[in-house]
Scaffold this active site. Structure first.
Site, PDB file in Angstrom:
ATOM      1  N   ARG A 274     -31.158  -2.264  10.303  1.00  0.00           N
ATOM      2  CA  ARG A 274     -31.440  -0.969  10.921  1.00  0.00           C
ATOM      3  C   ARG A 274     -31.700  -1.187  12.410  1.00  0.00           C
ATOM      4  NH1 ARG A 274     -35.345   2.414   6.757  1.00  0.00           N
ATOM      5  NH2 ARG A 274     -34.491   1.587   4.794  1.00  0.00           N
TER       6      ARG A 274
ATOM      7  N   LYS B 101     -38.735  -0.723   5.893  1.00  0.00           N
ATOM      8  CA  LYS B 101     -37.681  -1.708   5.682  1.00  0.00           C
ATOM      9  C   LYS B 101     -36.888  -1.949   6.966  1.00  0.00           C
ATOM     10  CE  LYS B 101     -37.282   0.139   1.021  1.00  0.00           C
ATOM     11  NZ  LYS B 101     -36.507   1.027   0.133  1.00  0.00           N
TER      12      LYS B 101
ATOM     13  N   LYS C 200     -53.653  -1.722  -7.050  1.00  0.00           N
ATOM     14  CA  LYS C 200     -53.894  -3.122  -6.730  1.00  0.00           C
ATOM     15  C   LYS C 200     -52.740  -3.649  -5.884  1.00  0.00           C
ATOM     16  CE  LYS C 200     -56.032  -7.112  -7.266  1.00  0.00           C
ATOM     17  NZ  LYS C 200     -57.348  -7.354  -6.646  1.00  0.00           N
TER      18      LYS C 200
ATOM     19  N   GLU D 185     -42.381   2.640  -7.594  1.00  0.00           N
ATOM     20  CA  GLU D 185     -42.169   4.075  -7.439  1.00  0.00           C
ATOM     21  C   GLU D 185     -40.706   4.380  -7.683  1.00  0.00           C
ATOM     22  OE1 GLU D 185     -43.418   4.847  -3.458  1.00  0.00           O
ATOM     23  OE2 GLU D 185     -41.558   4.146  -2.562  1.00  0.00           O
TER      24      GLU D 185
ATOM     25  N   ASN E 107     -37.662   6.815  -6.076  1.00  0.00           N
ATOM     26  CA  ASN E 107     -37.208   7.720  -5.018  1.00  0.00           C
ATOM     27  C   ASN E 107     -36.140   8.633  -5.592  1.00  0.00           C
ATOM     28  OD1 ASN E 107     -38.695   6.928  -2.591  1.00  0.00           O
ATOM     29  ND2 ASN E 107     -37.686   4.966  -2.885  1.00  0.00           N
TER      30      ASN E 107
ATOM     31  N   LYS F 247     -51.749   4.780  -0.645  1.00  0.00           N
ATOM     32  CA  LYS F 247     -50.430   5.351  -0.399  1.00  0.00           C
ATOM     33  C   LYS F 247     -50.487   6.870  -0.427  1.00  0.00           C
ATOM     34  CE  LYS F 247     -47.750   1.745  -2.792  1.00  0.00           C
ATOM     35  NZ  LYS F 247     -46.726   1.546  -3.864  1.00  0.00           N
TER      36      LYS F 247
ATOM     37  N   ARG G 186     -33.813  10.559  -4.423  1.00  0.00           N
ATOM     38  CA  ARG G 186     -32.886  10.942  -3.351  1.00  0.00           C
ATOM     39  C   ARG G 186     -31.960   9.776  -3.050  1.00  0.00           C
ATOM     40  NH1 ARG G 186     -35.047   7.652   0.451  1.00  0.00           N
ATOM     41  NH2 ARG G 186     -37.313   7.428   0.535  1.00  0.00           N
TER      42      ARG G 186
END
Length: 446
Positions: free
Chosen positions: A338, A237, A201, A288, A290, A158, A292
């Site tokens: 989307r 996504k 992993k 993680e 984000n 990543k 924002r």
């Protein structure tokens, strides 16, 4: 409260922020590239400033131009939206130095949480379950290969400072590692101007569950429930839902409390999202954070009756949250699709162009977030998203049926979109029955 806010973004999120500001009586400044001269956000804002050529690096990513536009127009704050500079700690630092309020967490938090390896170490210290991964940023493939060989395959590479599915590659074997690492690193350098990588992993076919957090400057932290973002293609996504069919009340309480604890541990302020992976045994792992507003914030607003953008602005102005945790009640089920300018039949290649006729449906429980209009252009320089279609109904099956009906009414002439792909996906038996995970699209050959 602020008198004037500059929006350092474009497209539907810029329009979304401008509308929130107007409802709060706050004047707005739009910035735009030469390619966006006639864009809707430039027309809706009280003022608009051109900040450079079409390429994002020369306009929406040019920090000094955006700061200059803020100073010239006498705006007191900058809302970065999502993407572009929204998670750039250097930009947040520049705002602080110029006495401009950055509507988001402070630079130090963006730095520590935006770096995936640092964030994971911080969360692990706070007692949040994490996926095994590199403890330090990785800069070259040989260094990453050592971890991958020891951890066992598959692993995922990543972009340490990235998001939105860019700079990410799943590696299945030792022999693939060098190529996939370097490919992800090039994507990261192109999208985020940084080649720092992180490796962990890879959990096969989990659900992607994220919790929306709001935290003010007075120590109040709440969560607004979860979003299920498992329907993805190449880590991007496509459909988001709230609530998740995989999360019952007990699991929601545990995950929500963990998310709030994580935010409190780091002293987080403003809106943020704690993202988890949920395995088949209901074990969840921090992935993680984000720092924002999220693209999919609308589904949370639909089921909770909140306005996350207004809360961001209130928090940045030093006000307390409008809600307590006990005020947050999830009612019904919301789904977001989307709609992008892309050709699903040809590997989802981008299809920029000029929109001809367009019909945007409405009705009870339907929300369309978009910045397009007849005759406007979808340029090739930025994200290909045309609109976000969000619906809400009393339960998941009703919401799916409403989304199918709504997408069936959407008309976008002049360019190719993924409308048909999304329409067909909503009819899939496994999707309708809630049998979804992050590998759904590839496994169903969609």
């Amino acid at each position: 409260m602020f008198n004037k806010i500059l929006i350092a973004n474009r497209g539907e999120i810029a329009v979304r922020i401008i509308r929130a500001c107007r409802e709060m009586g706050i004047k707005t400044v739009a910035v735009y590239s030469e390619a966006d001269r006639d864009a809707l956000h430039t027309q809706l804002a009280d003022e608009a400033v051109c900040i450079g050529p079409a390429q994002a690096a020369d306009s929406y990513l040019d920090m000094e131009k955006i700061i200059s536009a803020t100073i010239i127009t006498k705006a007191e704050a900058i809302h970065p939206g999502f993407g572009f500079l929204s998670e750039n700690s250097r930009f947040a630092t520049l705002c602080e130095k110029c006495n401009i309020k950055f509507i988001g967490p402070d630079a130090a938090l963006i730095e520590s949480l935006g770096n995936k390896s640092e964030a994971k170490n911080t969360m692990q210290a706070a007692g949040v379950p994490v996926i095994p991964g590199t403890k330090k940023p990785v800069y070259d493939w040989q260094e990453g290969l050592k971890f991958a060989d020891e951890a066992g395959y598959p692993v995922i590479v990543k972009a340490a400072l990235g998001g939105g599915g860019k700079g990410m590659r799943v590696v299945s074997s030792h022999d693939e590692f060098e190529h996939e690492f370097l490919t992800a690193q090039r994507e990261s350098e192109s999208a985020f101007g940084d080649g720092t990588m992180y490796i962990e992993k890879y959990i096969v076919n989990p659900r992607h569950i994220e919790f929306q957090i709001l935290a003010d400057e007075h120590g109040n932290v709440i969560h607004l429930g979860e979003r299920d973002c498992s329907i993805q293609r190449r880590h991007q996504k496509l459909i988001e839902e709230s609530p998740s069919v995989a999360v019952d009340a007990g699991l929601r309480k545990r995950m929500g409390e963990t998310a709030v604890r994580a935010a409190k541990t780091v002293g987080y302020k403003n809106a943020g999202t704690i993202e988890f992976l949920l395995d088949k045994d209901n074990n969840f792992y921090f992935m993680e954070m984000n720092t924002r507003i999220q693209v999919e914030h609308g589904v949370t607003e639909m089921v909770t009756g909140t306005d996350i953008v207004k809360e961001q602005i209130r928090i940045a102005a030093g006000l307390e949250l409008s809600y307590r945790q006990e005020d947050i009640v999830i009612r019904g089920h919301a789904i977001e699709c989307r709609i992008n300018a892309e050709d699903a039949a040809h590997n989802f290649r981008p299809c920029p162009g000029t929109i001809g006729d367009i019909h945007i449906p409405g009705g009870n429980g339907i929300r369309i977030d978009t910045a397009v209009y007849p005759g406007c252009t979808i340029p090739p320089y930025y994200d290909s998203m045309i609109m976000k279609v969000v619906v809400c109904d009393r339960d998941r099956q009703s919401a799916i049926n409403k989304m199918i009906s709504t997408l069936g009414e959407v008309v976008i002439d002049g360019l190719t979109t993924n409308l048909d792909f999304m329409y067909e996906l909503l009819h899939e038996a496994d999707y309708r029955n809630g049998r979804i995970d992050t590998g759904y699209i590839e496994r169903h050959n969609l």
